[in-house]
Write an enzyme that holds these catalytic residues in place. Sequence first.
Site, PDB file in Angstrom:
ATOM      1  N   ARG A  38       0.926  -1.357   0.011  1.00  0.00           N
ATOM      2  CA  ARG A  38       0.160   0.003   0.026  1.00  0.00           C
ATOM      3  C   ARG A  38       0.825   1.095   0.068  1.00  0.00           C
ATOM      4  O   ARG A  38       0.357   2.404  -0.538  1.00  0.00           O
ATOM      5  CB  ARG A  38      -0.895  -0.026   1.313  1.00  0.00           C
ATOM      6  CG  ARG A  38      -2.178  -1.065   1.029  1.00  0.00           C
ATOM      7  CD  ARG A  38      -2.864  -1.062   2.131  1.00  0.00           C
ATOM      8  NE  ARG A  38      -4.312  -1.645   1.744  1.00  0.00           N
ATOM      9  CZ  ARG A  38      -5.124  -2.149   2.639  1.00  0.00           C
ATOM     10  NH1 ARG A  38      -4.902  -2.297   3.732  1.00  0.00           N
ATOM     11  NH2 ARG A  38      -6.124  -2.904   2.040  1.00  0.00           N
ATOM     12  N   GLY A 379     -13.578  -3.544   0.559  1.00  0.00           N
ATOM     13  CA  GLY A 379     -14.885  -3.069   0.743  1.00  0.00           C
ATOM     14  C   GLY A 379     -15.357  -1.878  -0.182  1.00  0.00           C
ATOM     15  O   GLY A 379     -16.403  -1.849  -0.748  1.00  0.00           O
TER      16      GLY A 379
END
Length: 399
Positions: A38, A379
């Site tokens: 990330r 999500g």
Amino acid sequence: MNYNKKSVESVDVKGKRVLCRCDFNVPTKEGKITSDKRIVAALPTIQYLVEHGAKVILCSHMGKVKVDWDPALSLKVVADRLSELLGKEVIMAKDVVGEDAKAKAAALKDGDVMLLENVRYMKGETKNDPELSKELASMADIFVNDAFGTAHRAHASTAGVADYLPAVCGYLVEKEVSIMGKALADPTRPFVAILGGAKVSDKLNVINNLLEKVDTLIIGGGMAFTFLAAKGYSVGKSLLDTEKIDYCKDMMAKAEEKGVKLLLPIDTVVAASFPNPIDGPIEVKTVDADKIPDDMEGLDIGEKTRALFAEAVKSAKTVVWNGPMGVFENPTLAKGTIAVAQALADADAVTIVGGGDSAAACEQLGFADKITHISTGGGASLEFLEGLELPGIACLEDK
Ligand code: ADP
Ligand code: MG
């Protein structure tokens, strides 16, 4: 929702204080980062800002803050790794919007990079408290959102702050939005979606929305058994969401009405029980989908199903995949997930993978570089597929 958002390139950042929300929610073990993916993904935007003379103020959350100012969730480890990756100092603030952060932000020179402490140390973050948004905004001239992973949350640092500053997206958010936005709004056809994973209920609205858009919908993984039950099959000890059987019937009817081809497993790999440990040895056999023994549990798609699904993917021009086809964590039960990953890799199509476990499966199984786009947001990518408006993107200025 309008996906055509201004990016860092649409604003003049030279000499400006730029507050850039990143997704530095990296996994750690005993104080060490176990995957810096990330951080690496955030580099293009940070480098652009540095090279264009911005005073860069980065912020992010990490983990779930339960204890006030839990030192285990300090972003200091991220600052250290980011500094190595950038090859320059990253100034670490001791707080989020406190004296230390404000003093350091005020002292930044063009091209400097600083990182605020974990935004979730502030109670107002997840409440989207306007007071916190104002404090964050007071340190900067421009807001850049490059955190796709939290774009589905309306928090102070992901959405609220945009009420007080000109707001644009970074490269990572721009890439996610342009690839997934195009696939959903204007897909090159045939458009095939593949859903799997453990729970139907999590993905109910995704199924409903995708049936409006796709030519073929493939359902595998644990969620397929509720559909098989809706067809009147007995599914033994397989995952079953009895409350959702009627919903699955409705979805099958909707597919028919819309002319969408709905593909379900025709055979399944079964075992006497779920593997324990999950990657431990397991004895399996393959049965037709309508012949699952009462005392057995379906844990992967069978060989005939693998061929059926792969064939459907072959002629596709756009493929979206969310959710593994079986308990891929176990090598014996990974064949279905591998077959689908292989089909995506071989397809002459735009291929998009969303969902944390599906993305992990692609990487673990070595297919990541053959997929057009692996979403960084589990999500967030699901909500995107549901057709929901993502607050962290909706708040940005339209082009
Ligand atoms: P994603 O994170 O990609 O959205 P999910 O979280 O919905 O995917 O589901 C992933 C999990 O589903 C995996 O841990 C996998 O083991 C499990 N799973 C897949 N197929 C089955 C099955 N037939 N029975 C039980 N669990 C399954
Ligand atoms: Mg998951």
